[in-house]
Design a protein around this motif. Structure first.
Motif, mmCIF file in Angstrom:
data_model
loop_
_atom_site.group_PDB
_atom_site.id
_atom_site.type_symbol
_atom_site.label_atom_id
_atom_site.label_comp_id
_atom_site.label_asym_id
_atom_site.label_seq_id
_atom_site.Cartn_x
_atom_site.Cartn_y
_atom_site.Cartn_z
ATOM 1 N N GLU A 7 0.799 -1.221 0.000
ATOM 2 C CA GLU A 7 0.000 0.000 0.000
ATOM 3 C C GLU A 7 0.836 1.277 0.000
ATOM 4 N N ASP A 8 2.134 1.155 0.181
ATOM 5 C CA ASP A 8 3.024 2.316 0.278
ATOM 6 C C ASP A 8 2.898 3.209 -0.958
ATOM 7 N N GLY A 9 2.586 4.468 -0.737
ATOM 8 C CA GLY A 9 2.433 5.411 -1.844
ATOM 9 C C GLY A 9 3.720 5.654 -2.601
ATOM 10 N N ASN A 10 4.854 5.397 -1.971
ATOM 11 C CA ASN A 10 6.143 5.577 -2.646
ATOM 12 C C ASN A 10 6.532 4.369 -3.493
ATOM 13 N N ASN A 11 5.751 3.313 -3.415
ATOM 14 C CA ASN A 11 6.001 2.115 -4.216
ATOM 15 C C ASN A 11 5.482 2.381 -5.625
ATOM 16 N N ASP A 12 6.388 2.705 -6.540
ATOM 17 C CA ASP A 12 5.990 3.113 -7.889
ATOM 18 C C ASP A 12 6.028 1.970 -8.915
ATOM 19 N N LEU A 13 6.060 0.732 -8.444
ATOM 20 C CA LEU A 13 6.015 -0.399 -9.362
ATOM 21 C C LEU A 13 4.630 -0.480 -10.014
ATOM 22 N N PRO A 14 4.519 -1.078 -11.208
ATOM 23 C CA PRO A 14 3.207 -1.213 -11.854
ATOM 24 C C PRO A 14 2.236 -1.980 -10.960
#
Length: 519
Positions: free
Chosen positions: A479-486
């Motif tokens: 859920e981390d907003g900084n996780n920019d993976l597809p």
């Protein structure tokens, strides 16, 4: 390669705080306190909860009730022990093969760093393996191939980053577990040293790297036919880290002087110890369970040598002198073991057939491990130059040793008498089905959860319940907003994280619980 960089004892968190790295200072060389930093790594790994979970994960025999038969935990302890013993011998007796390590400059000792490094990676090497052993990996791969339509490139090929899941591998999960999923209070995980992280990379290549190498060969064959191909296959078939960890892997390579497709030389030793452990000790467990006898094993080894002499394909590329040395090693183990077996067969001892099998296998284990450890140590010293080759890396160390024939023969025994036993296959099939069924139920709670406009079934009562049954650590990263993976990658990764973190019995228990609720 530079041994001083390969034994870099700096940590990612320290680098982040100090904005420093090996190339412009002696950071990564200084020791603090009475223990060396690499020694601390072993302790950090030992006390992790995932280590304890290995006690309920399959080595060979799923859901085994006999406490004498090995689990992933006992297997990991044994690999760690074997690796440390080789490290100790190399550090004390072969230290001249490690030029320029400069440990005295950081007030450390090779006799402490090398055994500790091998013990640490031996202990951690199977942490990422899912329940039910290699059947677990196969089940995860099959489920993703059958149930998820991953994005494709312009050519219609699946984006290679998604091979992280269609070709899921526990070695990649080990790296992820130690660097991302064991959250303490930051993003550095267990924060192991660069040396340990680099040596843990059994396959230092990504899915993208493997796919690109293979694709170039396919295109060449398609357009050029049988003309000599300038492209080479990757050294190993499997990926060793996920796309999600690619940036930290690059950092590890920068600090240790390694690169994609090039192994840390110490990794070869750990892999060889893994080969020793499961070839010799699985054979002992097979006899312990009554699936074969000591005599079956001895007959198998004698038959192996007889067939190999008639058909040299069994020992590919082995010249006559090397083959002779390999067979002498096998015969030596047979002779010593049979001598002990004869002693144990004395009526005065009064041993039952089961006890006779057990004690005879114990001595076989002692003799086999002894000669294989010696062979691997000698092979490492003899072939170190090729193991340090960054342009054409060796595939494995065991194949270069005089113990390769014994190891190969034992693996064939294990396969025939253990892995292909009807009872083992039945339990593995049950485990395979449990995993795939549970993945389908967990997917209901995961798929679409990050898409507020199209949440699929994730916001149904069942979807909410199963999502809540996934580890909070794993959900927080998802859920981390900084996780920019597809989004498709993040969904697949959360499911893989959840399944691979379970024990055999917990997976079955959770499966049965959710199945009753999934009406």
């Amino acid at each position: 390669m530079d041994w001083n960089k390969l034994l870099n004892n700096g940590r990612r968190k320290d680098k982040s705080n100090k904005q420093d790295h090996y190339w412009n200072s002696e950071w990564g060389m200084i020791e603090n306190g009475t223990r060396e930093e690499i020694e601390r790594d072993y302790d950090r790994i030992l006390f992790l909860a995932p280590i304890r979970r290995l006690a309920d994960k399959t080595q060979v025999f799923p859901l085994e009730q006999n406490d004498s038969v090995r689990t992933r935990l006992t297997h990991s302890y044994e690999v760690s022990n074997l690796a440390r013993s080789i490290g100790t011998q190399l550090a004390y007796e072969k230290d001249d093969i490690f030029p320029g390590h400069n440990l005295e400059k950081r007030k450390g000792y090779l006799t402490r760093s090398l055994p500790a490094l091998l013990a640490a990676i031996g202990l951690a090497h199977d942490l990422g393996n899912p329940p039910f052993g290699h059947q677990g990996e196969s089940a995860i791969q099959d489920w993703f191939k059958e149930n998820v339509e991953f994005p494709k490139n312009e050519g219609g090929r699946i984006n290679p980053i998604y091979h992280d899941f269609t070709k899921f591998d526990g070695n990649s999960q080990t790296i992820r577990l130690l660097t991302q999923l064991q959250i303490l209070n930051d993003q550095f995980g267990v924060n192991l040293t660069y040396a340990t992280l680099a040596a843990l990379l059994k396959y230092p290549q990504s899915s993208e790297y493997v796919d690109e190498r293979n694709r170039k060969i396919e295109e060449w064959v398609k357009t050029k036919g049988k003309e000599p191909c300038p492209h080479t296959k990757p050294t190993w078939k499997k990926h060793g880290y996920f796309h999600s960890e690619s940036s930290l892997i690059k950092d590890i390579w920068e600090e240790t002087g390694l690169k994609e497709g090039v192994r840390h030389p110490i990794t070869y030793v750990m892999e060889a110890c893994d080969d020793i452990a499961y070839s010799v000790l699985d054979a002992e467990d097979i006899v312990k369970k009554g699936l074969a006898s000591f005599h079956d094993l001895i007959n198998h080894l004698e038959h192996y040598m007889s067939c190999a002499q008639q058909n040299e394909k069994e020992l590919k590329g082995t010249d006559e002198e090397k083959q002779k040395g390999q067979f002498e090693l096998i015969q030596n183990v047979i002779d010593l073991s049979e001598k002990k077996h004869k002693e144990f067969s004395s009526p005065a001892l009064g041993l039952t057939p089961t006890e006779l099998n057990d004690v005879s296998m114990q001595m076989f284990r002692v003799y086999a491990i002894g000669v294989l450890i010696k062979a691997v140590t000698e092979a490492f010293e003899k072939n170190l130059k090729s193991l340090l080759n960054t342009e054409k890396p060796e595939k494995e160390l065991m194949a270069l040793s005089e113990g390769s024939a014994l190891c190969e023969a034992l693996k064939k025994f294990d396969f025939k008498w253990g892995y292909k036993n009807k009872s083992v296959l039945k339990l593995e099939l049950e485990g395979h089905n449990y995993i795939k069924s549970l993945m389908s139920m967990l997917w209901i709670g995961i798929h679409g959860r990050l898409n507020k406009e199209k949440p699929e079934k994730s916001n149904t009562p069942f979807g909410e319940y199963v999502y809540g049954r996934i580890s909070e650590n794993y959900r927080r990263i998802f859920e981390d907003g900084n996780n920019d993976l597809p989004e498709p990658y993040k969904e697949a990764q959360l499911l893989a994280d959840a399944i691979s973190g379970m024990t055999d019995s917990y997976l079955i228990s959770l499966h049965n619980e959710l199945k009753e609720l999934n009406i």
